[in-house]
Design a protein around this motif. Structure first.
Motif, PDB file in Angstrom:
ATOM      1  N   LYS A 342       0.617  -0.560  -0.182  1.00 14.66           N
ATOM      2  CA  LYS A 342       0.341   0.066   0.000  1.00 14.66           C
ATOM      3  C   LYS A 342       0.706   0.754   0.082  1.00 14.66           C
ATOM      4  CE  LYS A 342      -3.389  -2.276   2.458  1.00 14.66           C
ATOM      5  NZ  LYS A 342      -3.538  -2.958   4.614  1.00 14.66           N
ATOM      6  N   LYS A 343       0.125   2.366  -0.715  1.00 10.74           N
ATOM      7  CA  LYS A 343       1.137   3.882  -0.982  1.00 10.74           C
ATOM      8  C   LYS A 343       0.659   4.504   0.108  1.00 10.74           C
ATOM      9  CE  LYS A 343       4.526   6.730  -2.423  1.00 10.74           C
ATOM     10  NZ  LYS A 343       5.930   7.135  -2.089  1.00 10.74           N
ATOM     11  N   VAL A 344       1.306   4.442   0.815  1.00 16.04           N
ATOM     12  CA  VAL A 344       0.645   5.337   2.115  1.00 16.04           C
ATOM     13  C   VAL A 344       1.036   7.413   2.096  1.00 16.04           C
ATOM     14  CG1 VAL A 344       0.216   6.450   5.176  1.00 16.04           C
ATOM     15  CG2 VAL A 344       0.852   4.022   3.884  1.00 16.04           C
ATOM     16  N   ARG A 345      -0.149   7.782   2.172  1.00 19.12           N
ATOM     17  CA  ARG A 345       0.622   9.187   1.363  1.00 19.12           C
ATOM     18  C   ARG A 345       0.118  10.241   2.387  1.00 19.12           C
ATOM     19  NH1 ARG A 345       3.423   9.788  -4.033  1.00 19.12           N
ATOM     20  NH2 ARG A 345       2.621   8.395  -4.923  1.00 19.12           N
ATOM     21  N   GLY A 346      -0.206   9.888   3.801  1.00 18.75           N
ATOM     22  CA  GLY A 346      -0.460  10.863   4.602  1.00 18.75           C
ATOM     23  C   GLY A 346      -0.843  10.274   6.245  1.00 18.75           C
ATOM     24  N   LEU A 347      -1.152  10.714   7.117  1.00 17.18           N
ATOM     25  CA  LEU A 347      -0.832  10.460   8.432  1.00 17.18           C
ATOM     26  C   LEU A 347      -2.393  11.997   8.669  1.00 17.18           C
ATOM     27  CD1 LEU A 347      -1.038   9.593  11.157  1.00 17.18           C
ATOM     28  CD2 LEU A 347       0.718  11.746  11.446  1.00 17.18           C
ATOM     29  N   VAL A 348      -3.506  10.822   9.026  1.00 20.07           N
ATOM     30  CA  VAL A 348      -5.137  11.815   9.712  1.00 20.07           C
ATOM     31  C   VAL A 348      -4.641  11.777  11.396  1.00 20.07           C
ATOM     32  CG1 VAL A 348      -7.232  12.018   9.535  1.00 20.07           C
ATOM     33  CG2 VAL A 348      -5.986  11.813   7.492  1.00 20.07           C
ATOM     34  N   LEU A 349      -4.816  12.874  12.167  1.00 22.10           N
ATOM     35  CA  LEU A 349      -4.998  13.323  13.681  1.00 22.10           C
ATOM     36  C   LEU A 349      -6.158  13.955  13.337  1.00 22.10           C
ATOM     37  CD1 LEU A 349      -1.215  13.611  14.647  1.00 22.10           C
ATOM     38  CD2 LEU A 349      -2.616  11.622  14.380  1.00 22.10           C
ATOM     39  N   ILE A 350      -6.760  13.612  14.672  1.00 24.10           N
ATOM     40  CA  ILE A 350      -7.960  14.435  15.561  1.00 24.10           C
ATOM     41  C   ILE A 350      -7.273  15.069  16.638  1.00 24.10           C
ATOM     42  CG2 ILE A 350     -10.613  14.656  15.874  1.00 24.10           C
ATOM     43  CD1 ILE A 350     -11.207  12.114  14.173  1.00 24.10           C
ATOM     44  N   ASN A 351      -7.248  16.417  17.486  1.00 24.82           N
ATOM     45  CA  ASN A 351      -7.116  16.966  18.093  1.00 24.82           C
ATOM     46  C   ASN A 351      -8.275  18.001  18.690  1.00 24.82           C
ATOM     47  OD1 ASN A 351      -5.446  17.106  20.704  1.00 24.82           O
ATOM     48  ND2 ASN A 351      -3.587  18.531  19.337  1.00 24.82           N
ATOM     49  N   HIS A 352      -8.425  17.690  19.945  1.00 26.89           N
ATOM     50  CA  HIS A 352      -8.425  17.145  20.842  1.00 26.89           C
ATOM     51  C   HIS A 352      -9.606  15.429  19.703  1.00 26.89           C
ATOM     52  CE1 HIS A 352     -12.717  17.404  22.399  1.00 26.89           C
ATOM     53  NE2 HIS A 352     -12.559  18.649  21.825  1.00 26.89           N
ATOM     54  N   GLN A 353      -9.263  14.656  20.189  1.00 23.37           N
ATOM     55  CA  GLN A 353      -9.416  13.155  19.386  1.00 23.37           C
ATOM     56  C   GLN A 353     -11.154  13.186  19.751  1.00 23.37           C
ATOM     57  OE1 GLN A 353      -9.998  10.071  19.462  1.00 23.37           O
ATOM     58  NE2 GLN A 353      -8.817   8.896  17.764  1.00 23.37           N
ATOM     59  N   ASN A 354     -11.460  11.980  19.168  1.00 16.82           N
ATOM     60  CA  ASN A 354     -13.204  11.259  18.985  1.00 16.82           C
ATOM     61  C   ASN A 354     -12.873   9.941  18.203  1.00 16.82           C
ATOM     62  OD1 ASN A 354     -15.469  11.280  18.037  1.00 16.82           O
ATOM     63  ND2 ASN A 354     -15.300  12.026  16.347  1.00 16.82           N
TER      64      ASN A 354
END
Length: 608
Positions: A342-354
């Motif tokens: 798999k080709k990973v293009r990015g990181l997704v974060l939720i701040n603050h976390q849900n």
């Protein structure tokens, strides 16, 4: 609130941050995301899939019966008849679609295809040689169903091709609880309706917003507001958004309105980012449990995959508190994705976390950004809950507050007014990115996802009224979030473990003790029990959690509604406890009967 976000680490490492230590290893293997339908369909057992479909069928039938029994005034009969006929057609179509799904699942189970692999939707099945046989089989099943039924006017699956079938199935599996809209709880008119503590909406400040949004300054209309808006967002709104975020995010310098893009909701922004940052089949890393709407958003247009970074509920040497995200876990997930091709293009974060409610410290955010830079990844940070911190001891640090970013050209921030201001119906979401190419590409989605000029004007007026926001709205909002204390006190009385956080609109609770055995099938059954009692919660599976038994409960509701909800919640748990006790007793009796030796023949004859 935003007024108390300076200094100190916000990582919840202290033991007293949690009501109880979370434990219990998962009895389920790690579940890869795959394509969206892999997440929604392929990795679930046929049994679970059928239960979910039957649940949707039952709810649709109940709603139809409720509608049929509703009485209307004579003058409304003509209009009501028209509405009724359309509603009947819609429900019949939906029932036909669900029955088609059941046939498809049953055939998969009957043929031993436990993986239930749907046809590839990346290309039109009519020209895709690789998926041709699967596509033909899928459509043959669909055609057979409708040939043998009376639903000649509901050829939904027959008329749709692979992509449409996939999207329709995904929509109904993702949003089946939204059927409650036709039977909502009302304290006077419908006390037996559904109470929704599953959708993250804030309903405790509607009075404040209603008063502010009806003031005379909100009633302005001119010619420009009634025309097509700027696809990127009206300049006056983008300027105000940049100013608002500069202040509330404590940015070290004024944010540039040219870096702002406005669309109709944060999901639209996220979906657009997935489209412009990835090619179909590529992927983002996402720590889980995480907001399930990301799954639908990335799949709907972009066909982008989400690779889960599974977080453990247990406290271990590697995790000093439950569900802790570390760079090591990101590294492991990225390596696993590469091994799978798999080709990973990015990181997704939720701040603050849900749904957890954790706030990342500045140091942690910098570690995640450095990791992303190391592997040339984009970082999308959703900060939609930044105004929902009600514990003054917990500082929130926006990524926009950092003096320098490891890779500012690949750091993109999402924010909106749906949570902090509780106006999700305005459908406002904004992107802030220094990458002008990304901003320009995302702006093109304004052609189909823009907001009306009138709404943009009202939002601008609201955001620029700092006197009202800072001195009236936010203090009252913060005070009313004390509903969190009411809910957590009730959970303590019921001896239900939960993550005790001082932010967000929700509580992450552990109901594993009510699952026997602790499986996702039992989690779904418990979810159905809540629905039977007209109470909607969000179960852990919808957040891509690999451990059954967790639920998210929204507490940002009016006191009377919360009291009614807790009564229903407690009733379900009492019933579950009784059922569990009966089951344990039956199991014990069966164990005793099977363990006793057989009676001697002479004794048997004597008894006869």
């Amino acid at each position: 609130m935003s007024k108390n976000r300076d200094g100190g680490s916000s990582q919840p490492a202290e033991a007293n941050r949690n009501t109880q230590s979370m434990s219990g290893p998962s009895d389920m293997p790690s579940m890869p995301y795959g394509q969206m339908r892999d997440q929604a369909l392929r990795n679930r057992s046929i049994h679970t899939q059928l239960m979910e479909i039957v649940l949707s069928l039952r709810q649709t039938v109940e709603d139809n019966i409720t509608q049929l029994m509703t009485r209307h005034q004579p003058q409304d009969l003509a209009l009501e008849k028209q509405r009724h006929n359309q509603a009947v057609r819609d429900k019949v179509a939906f029932l036909g679609h669900l029955m088609f799904q059941m046939l498809h699942y049953l055939q998969s189970g009957a043929t031993g295809d436990r993986s239930f692999q749907l046809p590839d939707t990346s290309m039109d099945s009519r020209v895709d040689v690789r998926g041709g046989q699967q596509a033909q089989s899928s459509r043959q099943i669909c055609q057979t169903f409708y040939q043998r039924s009376d639903f000649e006017d509901t050829l939904i699956s027959y008329d749709l091709y692979n992509r449409g079938i996939d999207i329709s199935a995904l929509y109904h599996s993702s949003f089946q609880d939204y059927t409650y809209q036709g039977n909502k709880y009302h304290k006077d008119e419908n006390t037996l309706g559904y109470i929704n503590l599953g959708t993250s909406e804030k309903k405790i400040c509607i009075d404040l917003l209603a008063e502010r949004l009806t003031r005379t300054d909100m009633l302005y209309i001119d010619e420009d507001l009634l025309q097509y808006p700027d696809w990127r967002g009206q300049p006056f709104l983008r300027k105000e958004v940049a100013r608002f975020l500069t202040s509330d995010c404590k940015a070290p310098a004024h944010l540039d309105p040219e870096n702002v893009v406005v669309l109709n909701g944060c999901s639209s922004v996220f979906s657009a980012l997935a489209m412009v940052l990835c090619d179909p089949g590529e992927a983002f890393l996402v720590p889980t449990p995480s907001y399930g709407g990301f799954i639908f958003s990335t799949h709907l247009y972009a066909k982008v995959e989400l690779v889960p970074v599974h977080l453990e509920s247990q406290v271990t040497e590697a995790s000093s508190y439950p569900f802790q995200l570390t760079v090591d876990k990101l590294e492991q997930a990225l390596l696993g994705a590469k091994i799978e091709g798999k080709k990973v293009r990015g990181l997704v974060l939720i701040n603050h976390q849900n749904p957890l409610g954790d706030i990342y410290s500045q140091d942690s955010v910098m570690e995640y950004l450095e990791f992303a830079k190391k592997y040339n990844l984009h970082v999308i940070i959703d900060e939609i809950y930044m105004l929902s911190v009600f514990d003054e001891a917990i500082p929130f640090h926006s990524v926009l507050s950092l003096e320098s970013l490891p890779d500012p050209n690949k750091t993109h921030v999402i924010w909106g007014t749906s949570k902090g201001f509780g106006i999700s119906g305005f459908r406002f979401g904004t992107l802030y990115t220094r990458n002008r190419e990304v901003a320009s590409a995302v702006s093109s989605f304004g052609y189909v996802h823009s907001i009306s000029g009138v709404t943009q004007y009202k939002l601008c007026q609201l955001l620029q009224d700092r006197e009202w926001v800072d001195n009236v709205y936010l203090p009252i909002y913060c005070f009313r979030l004390e509903a969190h204390r009411y809910i957590t006190d009730k959970l303590k009385v019921l001896k239900i473990p939960f993550l005790n956080r001082g932010c967000g609109l929700y509580v992450w609770i552990n109901l594993k003790q009510y699952l026997d055995p602790c499986t996702f099938e039992e989690e779904l059954l418990l979810h159905c029990c809540f629905l039977d009692n007209k109470l909607i919660l969000s179960r852990g599976k919808t957040f891509v959690l690999n451990q059954p038994g967790w639920f998210r409960l929204i507490f940002a509701a009016r006191p009377l509604l919360l009291r009614s909800a807790i009564q229903r919640f407690h009733q379900v748990l009492v019933e579950q406890g009784q059922d569990w006790g009966v089951k344990q007793l039956e199991d014990a009796k069966e164990e005793v009967s099977t363990s006793q030796p057989a009676a001697p023949a002479s004794l048997t004859l004597r008894k006869s």
